[in-house]
Scaffold this motif. Structure first.
Motif, PDB file in Angstrom:
ATOM      1  N   ARG A 266       0.923  -0.807   0.092  1.00  0.00           N
ATOM      2  CA  ARG A 266      -0.300  -0.107  -0.062  1.00  0.00           C
ATOM      3  C   ARG A 266       1.143   1.388  -0.283  1.00  0.00           C
ATOM      4  NH1 ARG A 266      -4.603   1.460   4.454  1.00  0.00           N
ATOM      5  NH2 ARG A 266      -5.402   3.335   3.345  1.00  0.00           N
ATOM      6  N   PHE A 267       2.620   1.563   1.066  1.00  0.00           N
ATOM      7  CA  PHE A 267       2.766   2.119   0.846  1.00  0.00           C
ATOM      8  C   PHE A 267       4.117   2.144   1.312  1.00  0.00           C
ATOM      9  CE2 PHE A 267       4.774   6.371   1.345  1.00  0.00           C
ATOM     10  CZ  PHE A 267       3.460   7.466   0.778  1.00  0.00           C
ATOM     11  N   THR A 268       5.554   2.438   0.838  1.00  0.00           N
ATOM     12  CA  THR A 268       6.444   2.670   1.067  1.00  0.00           C
ATOM     13  C   THR A 268       6.990   3.605   1.341  1.00  0.00           C
ATOM     14  OG1 THR A 268       7.117   1.096  -0.645  1.00  0.00           O
ATOM     15  CG2 THR A 268       8.432   1.535   0.140  1.00  0.00           C
ATOM     16  N   ALA A 269       8.097   3.571   2.555  1.00  0.00           N
ATOM     17  CA  ALA A 269       8.224   5.046   2.756  1.00  0.00           C
ATOM     18  C   ALA A 269      10.582   4.561   2.959  1.00  0.00           C
ATOM     19  CB  ALA A 269       8.734   4.991   4.440  1.00  0.00           C
ATOM     20  N   PHE A 270      10.861   4.909   3.248  1.00  0.00           N
ATOM     21  CA  PHE A 270      12.644   4.646   2.785  1.00  0.00           C
ATOM     22  C   PHE A 270      12.781   5.973   3.536  1.00  0.00           C
ATOM     23  CE2 PHE A 270      11.208   3.505  -1.795  1.00  0.00           C
ATOM     24  CZ  PHE A 270      12.102   2.301  -1.939  1.00  0.00           C
ATOM     25  N   GLY A 271      13.916   5.649   3.978  1.00  0.00           N
ATOM     26  CA  GLY A 271      14.626   6.156   4.708  1.00  0.00           C
ATOM     27  C   GLY A 271      16.511   6.065   5.416  1.00  0.00           C
ATOM     28  N   LEU A 272      16.800   6.898   3.934  1.00  0.00           N
ATOM     29  CA  LEU A 272      18.167   6.973   3.397  1.00  0.00           C
ATOM     30  C   LEU A 272      18.854   8.192   4.320  1.00  0.00           C
ATOM     31  CD1 LEU A 272      17.094   6.400  -0.001  1.00  0.00           C
ATOM     32  CD2 LEU A 272      17.110   5.087   1.548  1.00  0.00           C
ATOM     33  N   ALA A 273      20.390   7.165   4.865  1.00  0.00           N
ATOM     34  CA  ALA A 273      21.907   7.818   5.099  1.00  0.00           C
ATOM     35  C   ALA A 273      21.999   8.586   3.135  1.00  0.00           C
ATOM     36  CB  ALA A 273      22.794   7.193   5.237  1.00  0.00           C
TER      37      ALA A 273
ATOM     38  N   GLY B 105       9.581   0.833  -9.075  1.00  0.00           N
ATOM     39  CA  GLY B 105       7.900   0.202  -9.349  1.00  0.00           C
ATOM     40  C   GLY B 105       6.838   0.274  -8.261  1.00  0.00           C
ATOM     41  N   PHE B 106       7.372   1.114  -7.235  1.00  0.00           N
ATOM     42  CA  PHE B 106       6.861   0.980  -5.628  1.00  0.00           C
ATOM     43  C   PHE B 106       5.330   2.563  -6.381  1.00  0.00           C
ATOM     44  CE2 PHE B 106       9.722  -1.071  -3.598  1.00  0.00           C
ATOM     45  CZ  PHE B 106       9.121  -1.924  -3.646  1.00  0.00           C
ATOM     46  N   GLU B 107       4.430   2.513  -6.258  1.00  0.00           N
ATOM     47  CA  GLU B 107       3.564   3.771  -7.193  1.00  0.00           C
ATOM     48  C   GLU B 107       3.047   4.814  -5.343  1.00  0.00           C
ATOM     49  OE1 GLU B 107      -0.725   4.748  -8.527  1.00  0.00           O
ATOM     50  OE2 GLU B 107      -0.727   2.851  -8.079  1.00  0.00           O
ATOM     51  N   HIS B 108       2.966   4.014  -4.668  1.00  0.00           N
ATOM     52  CA  HIS B 108       2.840   5.183  -3.498  1.00  0.00           C
ATOM     53  C   HIS B 108       4.423   5.043  -2.503  1.00  0.00           C
ATOM     54  CE1 HIS B 108      -1.266   5.745  -4.809  1.00  0.00           C
ATOM     55  NE2 HIS B 108      -1.269   5.041  -4.515  1.00  0.00           N
ATOM     56  N   HIS B 109       5.321   6.050  -2.578  1.00  0.00           N
ATOM     57  CA  HIS B 109       6.004   6.158  -1.719  1.00  0.00           C
ATOM     58  C   HIS B 109       6.295   7.448  -1.118  1.00  0.00           C
ATOM     59  CE1 HIS B 109       8.105   6.707  -5.549  1.00  0.00           C
ATOM     60  NE2 HIS B 109       9.318   7.878  -4.888  1.00  0.00           N
ATOM     61  N   HIS B 110       7.298   7.737  -0.676  1.00  0.00           N
ATOM     62  CA  HIS B 110       7.657   8.408   0.046  1.00  0.00           C
ATOM     63  C   HIS B 110      10.063   8.093   0.614  1.00  0.00           C
ATOM     64  CE1 HIS B 110       7.977  12.468   2.470  1.00  0.00           C
ATOM     65  NE2 HIS B 110       7.708  11.796   3.542  1.00  0.00           N
ATOM     66  N   ILE B 111      10.423   9.706   0.496  1.00  0.00           N
ATOM     67  CA  ILE B 111      11.844   9.565   0.846  1.00  0.00           C
ATOM     68  C   ILE B 111      12.558  10.372   1.856  1.00  0.00           C
ATOM     69  CG2 ILE B 111      14.248   9.503  -0.309  1.00  0.00           C
ATOM     70  CD1 ILE B 111      12.732   8.755  -3.197  1.00  0.00           C
TER      71      ILE B 111
END
Length: 330
Positions: free
Chosen positions: A66-73, A92-98
């Motif tokens: 449903r949703f992907t969140a990326f916490g990136l150094a 390829g994840f339609e709903h995501h946040h970085i």
């Protein structure tokens, strides 16, 4: 069923986790460096590998998330997002946040919408958000740009302490024996010449030795004290700039040096600096892996209300491992 994907991409390790809407962990994947500043192609491959492993274990596909969140150094400036946005979109994840990994560290460590986080892993970083939603990051760019510490710098400081004791510039240190054993040398002289001749850099694992001998060694205590003071100075700067001095909030301590080292040798010096500018602040050592913050962020971004049971379920599966059990400096 609703599924969420959270990613914590650090300088030495990337962790991806899939959960259901209740916060039950269904799959996880671990890979290497997820910081694009250390190599965009390397980070892209690591993030993809961790995601694939987590999704395969959870038996889900991209369209199930449903949703992907990326916490990136390394997700620090607009220049970084120019690289990261197309990289992540191509996954390829339609709903995501970085967001930067500081953000997920804070989200995993407090239930309040505002607060401050300090990270001390391979390097250091500090981030805060106040009750108005105003944000600030302080540090995260290395020694030349004002930072001190993290595993890499602490390892160098430990190495220097042993060299300085050997050549007579400082008194003897209990770091010497454990360091020679860890690096496989009989004498400091042998170690000195080997590292000088081969242009070697002290491995970050030496940072662990500081905690092992700090009870009995002044040199180790001084290094850890400086680390605590510097982290406290960074947090204090964020607090002042965001006008949080009179607020009640949590200061979350994240990263292997703070969560897996002995806090007695660092935390009091952080607290000394912070309490001077924000007496109502409460210091908290992170209890859940930062990736939990990415999962909570994914849930909130999708519109799900996070109930208390979600925190309990995430904590059951993603609690920070026993202190000193693992020293991957993420």
């Amino acid at each position: 069923m609703t599924y969420y994907l959270g990613i914590d991409g650090g300088g030495s390790k990337t962790l991806a986790v899939v959960t259901d809407g209740a916060g039950h962990v269904l799959g996880r994947g671990v890979s290497g460096c997820g910081n694009h500043q250390l190599g965009a192609e390397l980070a892209d491959g690591s993030i993809r590998a961790a995601i694939q492993a987590a999704m395969e274990q959870a038996n889900v596909n991209h369209e199930d998330i449903r949703f992907t969140a990326f916490g990136l150094a390394g997700a620090d400036r607009e220049a970084d997002f120019h690289i990261l946005r197309p990289m992540i979109a191509a996954m390829g994840f339609e709903h995501h946040h970085i967001v930067c990994d500081t953000v997920i560290g804070l989200r995993a460590g407090t239930k309040q919408p505002d607060g401050v986080v300090i990270i001390c892993g391979s390097g250091t970083n500090c981030y805060g958000v106040n009750a108005l939603g105003e944000e600030m990051q302080c540090g995260g760019f290395g020694y030349s740009f004002g930072d001190f510490g993290g595993g890499a710098d602490l390892a160098v400081e430990a190495f220097r302490a042993v060299i300085r004791a050997w050549d007579g510039r400082e008194k003897s240190t209990a770091l010497t024996g454990p360091m020679l054993h860890m690096l496989g040398f009989e004498t400091v002289e042998e170690m000195f010449h080997a590292y000088l001749d081969d242009y070697k850099r002290a491995p970050h694992t030496l940072a662990k030795l500081l905690f092992e001998v700090a009870d009995s060694d002044e040199a180790a205590r001084k290094i850890l004290q400086r680390q605590g003071t510097e982290l406290g100075i960074s947090a204090s700067a964020v607090i002042r700039r965001l006008n949080m001095g009179n607020d009640k909030f949590d200061l979350v301590m994240v990263g292997s040096v703070l969560t897996r080292g002995d806090s007695r040798f660092i935390a009091p010096y952080i607290e000394e600096q912070v309490k001077a500018v924000a007496p109502n602040c409460t210091l908290r050592v992170l209890q859940m892996e930062p990736v939990a913050g990415a999962l909570l962020l994914a849930m909130e971004k999708s519109g799900q209300r996070v109930e208390a049971a979600v925190y309990d379920n995430l904590n059951a599966d993603l609690a920070v491992k026993e202190r000193n059990a693992e020293w991957a400096l993420d």
